[in-house]
Enzyme design. Structure first.
Site, mmCIF file in Angstrom:
data_model
loop_
_atom_site.group_PDB
_atom_site.id
_atom_site.type_symbol
_atom_site.label_atom_id
_atom_site.label_comp_id
_atom_site.label_asym_id
_atom_site.label_seq_id
_atom_site.Cartn_x
_atom_site.Cartn_y
_atom_site.Cartn_z
ATOM 1 N N GLY A 144 -33.524 54.455 -15.879
ATOM 2 C CA GLY A 144 -34.095 53.925 -14.630
ATOM 3 C C GLY A 144 -35.139 52.849 -14.844
ATOM 4 O O GLY A 144 -35.924 52.551 -13.949
ATOM 5 N N GLY A 195 -34.441 49.623 -15.923
ATOM 6 C CA GLY A 195 -33.873 48.271 -15.953
ATOM 7 C C GLY A 195 -33.360 47.892 -17.320
ATOM 8 O O GLY A 195 -33.098 46.712 -17.591
ATOM 9 N N GLY A 197 -30.554 49.152 -18.672
ATOM 10 C CA GLY A 197 -29.095 49.317 -18.774
ATOM 11 C C GLY A 197 -28.654 50.621 -19.399
ATOM 12 O O GLY A 197 -27.643 50.661 -20.105
ATOM 13 N N SER A 198 -29.384 51.716 -19.099
ATOM 14 C CA SER A 198 -29.000 52.994 -19.717
ATOM 15 C C SER A 198 -27.603 53.429 -19.257
ATOM 16 O O SER A 198 -26.814 53.932 -20.067
ATOM 17 C CB SER A 198 -30.034 54.076 -19.421
ATOM 18 O OG SER A 198 -30.169 54.255 -18.039
ATOM 19 N N ALA A 217 -24.931 51.255 -21.000
ATOM 20 C CA ALA A 217 -24.785 51.634 -22.408
ATOM 21 C C ALA A 217 -23.990 52.933 -22.518
ATOM 22 O O ALA A 217 -23.122 53.082 -23.387
ATOM 23 C CB ALA A 217 -26.161 51.776 -23.057
ATOM 24 N N ASP A 220 -24.418 44.125 -16.961
ATOM 25 C CA ASP A 220 -24.998 45.134 -17.858
ATOM 26 C C ASP A 220 -23.961 45.656 -18.855
ATOM 27 O O ASP A 220 -24.221 45.721 -20.056
ATOM 28 C CB ASP A 220 -25.558 46.317 -17.056
ATOM 29 C CG ASP A 220 -26.781 45.946 -16.236
ATOM 30 O OD1 ASP A 220 -27.108 44.757 -16.186
ATOM 31 O OD2 ASP A 220 -27.407 46.852 -15.651
HETATM 32 C C1 MEV Z 1 -29.292 45.308 -12.816
HETATM 33 O O1 MEV Z 1 -29.505 45.429 -14.208
HETATM 34 C C2 MEV Z 1 -29.074 43.880 -12.451
HETATM 35 C C3 MEV Z 1 -28.776 43.602 -10.980
HETATM 36 O O2 MEV Z 1 -28.550 42.194 -10.877
HETATM 37 C C4 MEV Z 1 -27.568 44.365 -10.504
HETATM 38 C C5 MEV Z 1 -26.265 43.881 -11.115
HETATM 39 O O3 MEV Z 1 -26.194 42.759 -11.622
HETATM 40 O O4 MEV Z 1 -25.291 44.631 -11.028
HETATM 41 C C6 MEV Z 1 -29.964 43.949 -10.102
#
Ligand code: MEV
Length: 286
Positions: A79, A81, A83-84, A87, A128
């Site tokens: 949670g 940001g 990319g858990s 991954a 991601d």
């Molecule tokens: C999330 O890591 C990135 C966002 O742009 C969502 C996405 O690209 O799917 C917020």
């Protein structure tokens, strides 16, 4: 049988990438490893013990309903940001392919991992899971068909400052969608900025300026909060070239670009802020 996927940080372009603008993402050192073991009974997760229904759905999507025990090891904070879930998606798809003795192409990996990402995030752009599977620095544009291009790895390191709050990507993407009319021109400005970032990727000072500008635009989208803003402002007062939230926002981490990462980390520790240094990592998680 093992499979792994790498964590990521979005250098620039989050949210706008969902609407077809380009973005630049970095694969970093952390990652998720999935180990599958034969089992005489229903497929289930042994570790970690979790009540997160989405994880169970992810397992159901990729694996057969019987015969497997799943062990998950992660060094990616959830949670934040980083990319858990992407991954995890990539790791799961790779572990299952390895189990079957199947060779995955990059394209089949992203496509299969995207199905799993949808369980976690609803309408992800795919950036991601693509960077998680690809490694390095990636220029990305959502499809169909998706377009991505590896960019030369820069030699700077980033300082990651953690709010210690979990953000909810699905919720934040929905928040931007709900105000799309008001947000449209900000999303376009982010798209333009990403083009500029590509030109200054190896010039830390200029890049830092762009990162701070990107943060201001993310604030206008409404995805930042007081804690994220405080970490951005604090980094600048400590001498960083620039800083921004990274990922969907509403919590998670800030990335700061500074001429002296070790000093910033030391200052963060003294200020009671959780911080660590990271750099772009080529694919080391397979
Ligand atoms: C999330 O890591 C990135 C966002 O742009 C969502 C996405 O690209 O799917 C917020």
């Amino acid at each position: 049988m093992d499979g792994a996927g790498q964590a990521k940080l979005i250098l620039t372009g989050e949210h706008a990438v969902v609407y077809g603008h380009p973005a630049i993402a970095l694969a970093v050192r952390q990652g998720v490893r999935v180990r599958l073991q034969a089992y005489d009974g229903p497929t289930h997760v042994v570790a970690p013990i979790t009540t997160d229904e989405r994880l169970h759905q992810a397992i159901d999507t990729v694996l057969p309903s019987t015969g497997i025990q799943v062990h998950i090891e992660s060094t990616v904070p959830t949670g934040r940001g980083m990319g858990s879930s992407a991954a995890l998606s990539v790791a799961l798809v790779r572990a299952w392919a390895n189990w079957q003795g199947q060779a995955l192409t990059p394209e089949t990996t992203y496509a299969a991992a995207m199905k799993v990402e949808r369980i976690f995030h609803g309408n992800p752009s795919g950036i991601d899971n693509t960077v998680s599977a690809q490694g390095g620095v990636l220029w990305y544009r959502k499809g169909p068909p998706i377009h991505f291009e590896p960019l030369p790895t820069p030699d700077w390191e980033l300082v990651v400052l953690d709010t210690k709050q979990a953000g909810d990507t699905k919720k934040m993407v929905q928040l931007v969608a709900d105000r799309f009319k008001e947000n449209r021109s900000v999303l376009e400005d982010i798209g333009q900025l990403v083009l500029e970032v590509r030109e200054v990727l190896h010039d830390a000072k200029e890049l830092g300026r762009c990162l701070s500008l990107n943060h201001t635009l993310l604030c206008q989208l409404g995805v930042s909060n007081n804690d994220l803003n405080a970490l951005v402002d604090w980094s600048i007062t400590q001498g960083a070239y620039g800083a921004k939230l990274a990922g969907a926002g509403g919590g998670g981490v800030v990335i700061a670009l500074t001429p002296t990462p070790d000093t910033l980390i030391h200052q963060a520790k003294q200020a009671g802020i959780s911080a660590f240094k990271t750099r772009v990592t080529e694919t080391s998680w397979q």
